[in-house]
Write a protein that holds these residues in place. Structure first.
Motif, PDB file in Angstrom:
ATOM      1  N   ALA A   1       0.823  -1.213   0.000  1.00  0.00           N
ATOM      2  CA  ALA A   1       0.000   0.000   0.000  1.00  0.00           C
ATOM      3  C   ALA A   1       0.855   1.260   0.000  1.00  0.00           C
ATOM      4  O   ALA A   1       0.439   2.304  -0.524  1.00  0.00           O
ATOM      5  CB  ALA A   1      -0.923  -0.008   1.219  1.00  0.00           C
ATOM      6  N   HIS A   2       2.041   1.186   0.590  1.00  0.00           N
ATOM      7  CA  HIS A   2       2.935   2.346   0.624  1.00  0.00           C
ATOM      8  C   HIS A   2       3.366   2.724  -0.791  1.00  0.00           C
ATOM      9  O   HIS A   2       3.267   3.899  -1.195  1.00  0.00           O
ATOM     10  CB  HIS A   2       4.156   2.009   1.486  1.00  0.00           C
ATOM     11  CG  HIS A   2       5.298   2.968   1.341  1.00  0.00           C
ATOM     12  ND1 HIS A   2       5.195   4.304   1.661  1.00  0.00           N
ATOM     13  CD2 HIS A   2       6.577   2.772   0.887  1.00  0.00           C
ATOM     14  CE1 HIS A   2       6.365   4.901   1.428  1.00  0.00           C
ATOM     15  NE2 HIS A   2       7.209   4.000   0.961  1.00  0.00           N
ATOM     16  N   LEU A   3       3.824   1.742  -1.554  1.00  0.00           N
ATOM     17  CA  LEU A   3       4.263   2.021  -2.924  1.00  0.00           C
ATOM     18  C   LEU A   3       3.095   2.437  -3.804  1.00  0.00           C
ATOM     19  O   LEU A   3       3.237   3.288  -4.699  1.00  0.00           O
ATOM     20  CB  LEU A   3       4.954   0.784  -3.502  1.00  0.00           C
ATOM     21  CG  LEU A   3       6.246   0.352  -2.784  1.00  0.00           C
ATOM     22  CD1 LEU A   3       6.805  -0.914  -3.431  1.00  0.00           C
ATOM     23  CD2 LEU A   3       7.275   1.477  -2.809  1.00  0.00           C
ATOM     24  N   THR A   4       1.940   1.849  -3.550  1.00  0.00           N
ATOM     25  CA  THR A   4       0.745   2.219  -4.317  1.00  0.00           C
ATOM     26  C   THR A   4       0.400   3.691  -4.111  1.00  0.00           C
ATOM     27  O   THR A   4       0.067   4.421  -5.051  1.00  0.00           O
ATOM     28  CB  THR A   4      -0.452   1.346  -3.891  1.00  0.00           C
ATOM     29  OG1 THR A   4      -0.140  -0.026  -4.147  1.00  0.00           O
ATOM     30  CG2 THR A   4      -1.705   1.735  -4.653  1.00  0.00           C
ATOM     31  N   LEU A   5       0.468   4.154  -2.847  1.00  0.00           N
ATOM     32  CA  LEU A   5       0.169   5.561  -2.540  1.00  0.00           C
ATOM     33  C   LEU A   5       1.179   6.483  -3.222  1.00  0.00           C
ATOM     34  O   LEU A   5       0.802   7.513  -3.791  1.00  0.00           O
ATOM     35  CB  LEU A   5       0.188   5.778  -1.030  1.00  0.00           C
ATOM     36  CG  LEU A   5      -0.036   7.218  -0.552  1.00  0.00           C
ATOM     37  CD1 LEU A   5      -1.391   7.745  -1.015  1.00  0.00           C
ATOM     38  CD2 LEU A   5       0.090   7.313   0.969  1.00  0.00           C
ATOM     39  N   LEU A   6       2.463   6.103  -3.187  1.00  0.00           N
ATOM     40  CA  LEU A   6       3.481   6.935  -3.829  1.00  0.00           C
ATOM     41  C   LEU A   6       3.238   7.042  -5.336  1.00  0.00           C
ATOM     42  O   LEU A   6       3.335   8.134  -5.917  1.00  0.00           O
ATOM     43  CB  LEU A   6       4.872   6.351  -3.565  1.00  0.00           C
ATOM     44  CG  LEU A   6       5.444   6.525  -2.158  1.00  0.00           C
ATOM     45  CD1 LEU A   6       6.785   5.802  -2.047  1.00  0.00           C
ATOM     46  CD2 LEU A   6       5.623   7.997  -1.821  1.00  0.00           C
ATOM     47  N   ARG A   7       2.920   5.920  -5.965  1.00  0.00           N
ATOM     48  CA  ARG A   7       2.670   5.933  -7.415  1.00  0.00           C
ATOM     49  C   ARG A   7       1.462   6.796  -7.744  1.00  0.00           C
ATOM     50  O   ARG A   7       1.474   7.552  -8.715  1.00  0.00           O
ATOM     51  CB  ARG A   7       2.458   4.504  -7.936  1.00  0.00           C
ATOM     52  CG  ARG A   7       3.750   3.714  -8.119  1.00  0.00           C
ATOM     53  CD  ARG A   7       3.506   2.477  -8.963  1.00  0.00           C
ATOM     54  NE  ARG A   7       2.620   1.539  -8.292  1.00  0.00           N
ATOM     55  CZ  ARG A   7       3.026   0.545  -7.499  1.00  0.00           C
ATOM     56  NH1 ARG A   7       4.334   0.379  -7.299  1.00  0.00           N
ATOM     57  NH2 ARG A   7       2.167  -0.256  -6.944  1.00  0.00           N
ATOM     58  N   ALA A   8       0.426   6.712  -6.908  1.00  0.00           N
ATOM     59  CA  ALA A   8      -0.789   7.490  -7.153  1.00  0.00           C
ATOM     60  C   ALA A   8      -0.510   8.985  -7.037  1.00  0.00           C
ATOM     61  O   ALA A   8      -1.006   9.788  -7.843  1.00  0.00           O
ATOM     62  CB  ALA A   8      -1.875   7.073  -6.161  1.00  0.00           C
ATOM     63  N   MET A   9       0.286   9.373  -6.053  1.00  0.00           N
ATOM     64  CA  MET A   9       0.592  10.793  -5.870  1.00  0.00           C
ATOM     65  C   MET A   9       1.422  11.319  -7.040  1.00  0.00           C
ATOM     66  O   MET A   9       1.175  12.412  -7.559  1.00  0.00           O
ATOM     67  CB  MET A   9       1.335  11.009  -4.549  1.00  0.00           C
ATOM     68  CG  MET A   9       0.460  10.847  -3.311  1.00  0.00           C
ATOM     69  SD  MET A   9       1.224  11.486  -1.790  1.00  0.00           S
ATOM     70  CE  MET A   9       2.791  10.621  -1.773  1.00  0.00           C
ATOM     71  N   ARG A  10       2.413  10.568  -7.440  1.00  0.00           N
ATOM     72  CA  ARG A  10       3.274  11.023  -8.536  1.00  0.00           C
ATOM     73  C   ARG A  10       2.504  11.099  -9.855  1.00  0.00           C
ATOM     74  O   ARG A  10       2.771  11.973 -10.691  1.00  0.00           O
ATOM     75  CB  ARG A  10       4.466  10.078  -8.675  1.00  0.00           C
ATOM     76  CG  ARG A  10       5.475  10.238  -7.528  1.00  0.00           C
ATOM     77  CD  ARG A  10       6.596   9.242  -7.625  1.00  0.00           C
ATOM     78  NE  ARG A  10       7.622   9.469  -6.616  1.00  0.00           N
ATOM     79  CZ  ARG A  10       8.174   8.522  -5.885  1.00  0.00           C
ATOM     80  NH1 ARG A  10       7.805   7.250  -6.066  1.00  0.00           N
ATOM     81  NH2 ARG A  10       9.104   8.820  -5.010  1.00  0.00           N
ATOM     82  N   ALA A  11       1.570  10.212 -10.022  1.00  0.00           N
ATOM     83  CA  ALA A  11       0.768  10.232 -11.253  1.00  0.00           C
ATOM     84  C   ALA A  11      -0.240  11.378 -11.239  1.00  0.00           C
ATOM     85  O   ALA A  11      -0.597  11.910 -12.297  1.00  0.00           O
ATOM     86  CB  ALA A  11       0.036   8.910 -11.412  1.00  0.00           C
ATOM     87  N   ALA A  12      -0.690  11.771 -10.047  1.00  0.00           N
ATOM     88  CA  ALA A  12      -1.725  12.805  -9.925  1.00  0.00           C
ATOM     89  C   ALA A  12      -1.193  14.171 -10.335  1.00  0.00           C
ATOM     90  O   ALA A  12      -1.818  14.896 -11.096  1.00  0.00           O
ATOM     91  CB  ALA A  12      -2.241  12.853  -8.494  1.00  0.00           C
ATOM     92  N   GLY A  13      -0.029  14.560  -9.826  1.00  0.00           N
ATOM     93  CA  GLY A  13       0.525  15.851 -10.195  1.00  0.00           C
ATOM     94  C   GLY A  13       0.052  16.979  -9.289  1.00  0.00           C
ATOM     95  O   GLY A  13      -0.855  16.818  -8.465  1.00  0.00           O
ATOM     96  N   PRO A  14       0.640  18.181  -9.446  1.00  0.00           N
ATOM     97  CA  PRO A  14       0.412  19.301  -8.532  1.00  0.00           C
ATOM     98  C   PRO A  14      -0.985  19.890  -8.566  1.00  0.00           C
ATOM     99  O   PRO A  14      -1.379  20.591  -7.632  1.00  0.00           O
ATOM    100  CB  PRO A  14       1.457  20.330  -8.983  1.00  0.00           C
ATOM    101  CG  PRO A  14       1.766  19.969 -10.397  1.00  0.00           C
ATOM    102  CD  PRO A  14       1.649  18.490 -10.463  1.00  0.00           C
ATOM    103  N   TYR A  15      -1.754  19.649  -9.615  1.00  0.00           N
ATOM    104  CA  TYR A  15      -3.089  20.256  -9.702  1.00  0.00           C
ATOM    105  C   TYR A  15      -4.189  19.301  -9.255  1.00  0.00           C
ATOM    106  O   TYR A  15      -5.374  19.619  -9.330  1.00  0.00           O
ATOM    107  CB  TYR A  15      -3.363  20.737 -11.131  1.00  0.00           C
ATOM    108  CG  TYR A  15      -2.349  21.766 -11.583  1.00  0.00           C
ATOM    109  CD1 TYR A  15      -2.366  23.061 -11.070  1.00  0.00           C
ATOM    110  CD2 TYR A  15      -1.360  21.420 -12.499  1.00  0.00           C
ATOM    111  CE1 TYR A  15      -1.426  23.998 -11.466  1.00  0.00           C
ATOM    112  CE2 TYR A  15      -0.418  22.350 -12.906  1.00  0.00           C
ATOM    113  CZ  TYR A  15      -0.452  23.636 -12.383  1.00  0.00           C
ATOM    114  OH  TYR A  15       0.475  24.551 -12.773  1.00  0.00           O
ATOM    115  N   SER A  16      -3.809  18.141  -8.797  1.00  0.00           N
ATOM    116  CA  SER A  16      -4.782  17.159  -8.330  1.00  0.00           C
ATOM    117  C   SER A  16      -5.048  17.354  -6.844  1.00  0.00           C
ATOM    118  O   SER A  16      -4.363  18.107  -6.145  1.00  0.00           O
ATOM    119  CB  SER A  16      -4.280  15.740  -8.589  1.00  0.00           C
ATOM    120  OG  SER A  16      -4.037  15.546  -9.969  1.00  0.00           O
TER     121      SER A  16
END
Length: 434
Positions: free
Chosen positions: A3-18
């Motif tokens: 779940a830790h890596l999943t959260l990191l991937r989701a944040m990086r994919a989302a970007g600053p305007y998400s």
């Protein structure tokens, strides 16, 4: 799936305007990870905050720090009160002494007065009990009667002075006699009184061995150091506990310079009660008499009140309360403990903290109490009728107290001119309307 890596991937994919992950979902994520990997989850989450701060900025992700601190630092056992500490000290004494002092302590605690007696504070009761305990051990070891004589008290004071200072010896002699006035009603000894007075005079001649001229670095330098610490906290890439501590420490130095109160009063400052932001860049300080250095029978007297008008300091406190203070916990203490959620920094640690900060910056330790000396010295030097105004700043009833303990202003003017020259490019200290 991690779940830790999943959260990191989701944040990086989302970007600053998400959308930034919110408090509740982060708390749930950390709880689940802690259940899976234990304390490793805390290190993982600290990395999550660093990544998030890189995407959305330190301020927008400050609540990550709140979540992590709440998980890592739990509320601990409440600290013992001053009265509990005093009662514990009394309990170590011989039975007859214990009974006499316990009754006197209970009387003081209730704030009642028996005609002809003086109401004791918890601190005095504890100090007397500790001094009596050491006196009893000395007498038992030396084969002496417990009741002091001029010779035995003087010999004990000399032994204390050899290990410590004349001031410590004078304090111990006075406390022993203070204790015997309660545990042995009718006790009287002109010889003992002479010894106590003699050591008091020796201590006065010796002066305060814990104070040096090097500690007079100037109130304005300490005030500026406070704002430098706040600036450093603002530019940290992650808005976590370290940033919150740094900003808190800056507030401590700046406010302690503007409000040169003792550590006990500073530790009791709390937003909305003893400290209020009342608008027009004015900070209202209201301290009940029990927090001031007063005789115990005056602890229900007039409170201390002061209005500080200063835009720079007001805005700093406002920013701290809104953006940095909540990282510690949801309490109101202005100086919260970094080790115990829901508690304030103790008065003893607050003094040490100021000393640590100034030693790191100036190479000399300036405790909160010594900071008062710096304020008084500057006030005596630069304000018209400086002695009277310094006495007002420090809360002294008698101007002679300030002159005796704090007026070290000779030569400070020249040193200050040099400091002004060195720091000419820096913003000047804003004037405080007191």
């Amino acid at each position: 799936m991690n779940a830790h890596l999943t959260l990191l991937r989701a944040m990086r994919a989302a970007g600053p305007y998400s959308r930034v992950p919110q408090h509740g979902e982060l708390q749930e994520h950390l709880q689940d990870r802690f259940a899976a990997v234990g304390k490793t989850a805390w290190a993982e989450f600290a990395n999550v905050q660093r990544v998030a701060a890189g995407i959305w900025g330190a301020e927008a992700t400050a609540h990550f720090g709140q979540v992590l601190r709440a998980a890592r630092v739990s509320a601990k056992t409440k600290r013992k009160t001053d009265w509990q500490l005093a009662e514990e000290a009394v309990e170590t004494l011989p039975s007859p002494w214990r009974e006499a002092l316990s009754g006197h302590g209970a009387l003081s605690k209730q704030g009642e007065r028996v005609k002809g007696t003086r109401i004791w504070s918890a601190a005095h009761l504890r100090n007397v009990a500790l001094a009596l305990g050491r006196w009893a051990n000395h007498c038992q070891t030396s084969g002496l009667p417990l009741t002091p004589t001029g010779a035995s008290l003087d010999a004990y004071a000399r032994a204390v002075a050899n290990r410590a200072t004349a001031r410590t010896a004078a304090d111990y002699a006075a406390r022993i006699l203070s204790g015997f006035s309660i545990i042995a009603p009718g006790f009287s000894s002109e010889a003992c009184d002479f010894v106590a007075q003699d050591w008091k005079e020796r201590a006065a001649k010796e002066g305060c061995t814990t104070k040096t001229g090097a500690q007079l670095v100037g109130a304005r330098r300490i005030y500026d150091l406070g704002f430098e610490l706040m600036d450093a906290a603002r530019v940290r890439p992650v808005r976590g506990t370290q940033a919150a501590k740094e900003f808190r420490n800056g507030i401590l130095l700046a406010l302690a310079t503007a409000l040169p109160q003792r550590a006990r009063a500073m530790s009791a400052l709390a937003s909305g009660t003893t400290l209020q932001l009342i608008g027009d860049h004015t900070i209202r300080i209201w301290l009940p008499a029990r927090l001031l250095k007063l005789p115990e029978d005056q602890k229900n007297g007039e409170p201390f009140e002061r209005l500080l008008t200063c835009q720079k300091l007001y805005e700093a406190v406002e920013e701290y309360l809104e953006k940095f203070r909540p990282i510690f916990d949801d309490g109101t203490f202005l100086f919260p403990s970094s080790l115990n959620r829901g508690e304030a920094v103790t008065e003893q640690h607050l003094g040490r903290l100021a000393g640590d900060l100034t030693e790191r910056a100036f190479g000399v330790r300036v405790s909160l109490h010594r900071l008062r000396d710096n304020v008084a010295t500057d006030a005596s030097e630069y304000l018209s009728t400086g002695g009277r105004k310094a006495a007002y700043l420090l809360g002294h009833k008698d101007e002679r107290t300030t002159q005796r303990h704090y007026d070290h202003s000779q030569g400070i003017a020249v040193a200050q001119e040099f400091i002004d020259l060195v720091e000419a490019r820096r913003a000047s200290m804003p004037e405080l309307a007191l």
